[in-house]
Write an enzyme that holds these catalytic residues in place. Sequence first.
Site, PDB file in Angstrom:
ATOM      1  N   GLU A 164       0.934  -1.305  -0.058  1.00 22.57           N
ATOM      2  CA  GLU A 164      -0.048   0.112   0.199  1.00 22.57           C
ATOM      3  C   GLU A 164       0.718   1.404  -0.126  1.00 22.57           C
ATOM      4  O   GLU A 164       0.829   2.129   1.047  1.00 22.57           O
ATOM      5  CB  GLU A 164      -1.063   0.132   1.218  1.00 22.57           C
ATOM      6  CG  GLU A 164      -1.965  -1.045   1.032  1.00 22.57           C
ATOM      7  CD  GLU A 164      -3.035  -0.991   2.264  1.00 22.57           C
ATOM      8  OE1 GLU A 164      -3.960  -1.710   2.231  1.00 22.57           O
ATOM      9  OE2 GLU A 164      -2.802  -0.436   3.133  1.00 22.57           O
ATOM     10  N   GLU A 360      -5.102  -8.758   1.057  1.00 23.39           N
ATOM     11  CA  GLU A 360      -5.751  -8.535   2.491  1.00 23.39           C
ATOM     12  C   GLU A 360      -7.154  -8.251   2.316  1.00 23.39           C
ATOM     13  O   GLU A 360      -7.507  -7.726   1.489  1.00 23.39           O
ATOM     14  CB  GLU A 360      -5.230  -7.107   3.114  1.00 23.39           C
ATOM     15  CG  GLU A 360      -3.570  -7.118   3.547  1.00 23.39           C
ATOM     16  CD  GLU A 360      -3.188  -5.786   4.061  1.00 23.39           C
ATOM     17  OE1 GLU A 360      -4.100  -5.223   4.693  1.00 23.39           O
ATOM     18  OE2 GLU A 360      -1.971  -5.544   4.035  1.00 23.39           O
TER      19      GLU A 360
END
Length: 456
Positions: A164, A360
């Site tokens: 991220e 995720e």
Amino acid sequence: MKKFPDNFLWGAAASAPQTEGHGSTDGKSPTTWDKWFEMAPEKFFNQIGPEDTSDVYDLYQEDVNRMKEIGMNSYRTSISWARLLPDGETLNPEAVDFYRSYFQCLLDNGIEPIMNLFHFDMPWWLMKKGGWETRESVSAFGFYAKTVFEEFGDLVHRWSTFNEPLVHIEAAYLQEFHYPAIHDIKKAVQVGYHTLLAHFEAVKAFRESGKIGEIGIILNVTPAYARSNSDEDLQAKEYADLIAIKSFIDPCVLGEIPSKLIDLTKAAGLTPQTQEGDKALIKEYPVDFLGLNYYQPMRVQAPSNPNYPITSLEDLFEPYIWPERRMNPYRGWEIYPKALYDMAMLIKNEYRNIPWYVSENGMGVEGEEKFIKDGMVQDDYRIEFMEEHLAELHRGITEGSNCFGYHTWTFVDCWSWLNAYKNRYGFYRVDLENNFARSLKKSGLWFKELTENNGF
């Protein structure tokens, strides 16, 4: 029964700084999180810092056995840059021994290690020089990546460079959730550019290493949903997709920074400093796969009072509250499983159907102790969340999207930045008052059945 493809990866994700512990021992040097907690412990929930986290450094063998018990065949975590190279140059032998033993333990139990290089844990020695603001960070990360592949490339065959990257850019330079917690959009753009180049330096180092395997990047790619079909709201959606999706996925998969993003930064006087050869580096080293993290959708509308030239992202789009939304009341996030299907179609239709996996997905809940019955957290809410998202993922795979796995966040409850242990996500509960003792939640039993059936 919704069956998933053969050899589908079932597992969980975590990171070094959120799980390992031993934050100041065994040769590790400080990160921004260690120093920020030292400077301002009051910013951290219950003043719990990163020193101990979930003590995986000591408990990894028992944890790997627990992974095997619930049927995991893969696990993604990260290597600590500050542990492996405490000064950026000198190899820490204790770190090498720890990681080699950890990875071998996973392999011995039939669990594929997927290793990430950077998960928000900037070494302090580099942060003092400016961190990702300075061009030196690009070459420093390249050297770190080269070292990692040399030391562990015989054990790990699936790598990612960043988790991220948009988060450490936005949270540190447009919000106040990561150090240095300032608002400076020009610095944010430069940090983003250096992060992108560091990714490509790592991919280059992997290609040149000659090691067997694949390398990718893990992105929080969330399709934006406009408030209406008005030109203004659709323009806001286009900007949101440009920033949240195309800024990283286009160069990483297609080999080019989007021209609209270049034009946008130029018009605002935000063009980052570049060097000759940058474009060639981006063009030459595409990723082999993507990891996509998904928790909540992005809903946007036209900005109400935009500045021009822009001074923040709110000048491009504003958040919008969908009247029909369903919420996770503990985390404050909308639950919208269909976005996972939309992501699957996005990759199929716009990004060459590159191999990808859900890196995720999960549901954080505060105060999970109130759901303990007969010694076990009865987290039916988490099971329902995963079932709904897996149903949409299955639909995307059925329609041809090239997804090869699903990882939850996370395996054991972990420390989470300023939130510490406020929200719990794990299949195993961590008892902070009892030497980090683990106890299985109901969702772990459900996950075991899921993996045995390769579906639900």
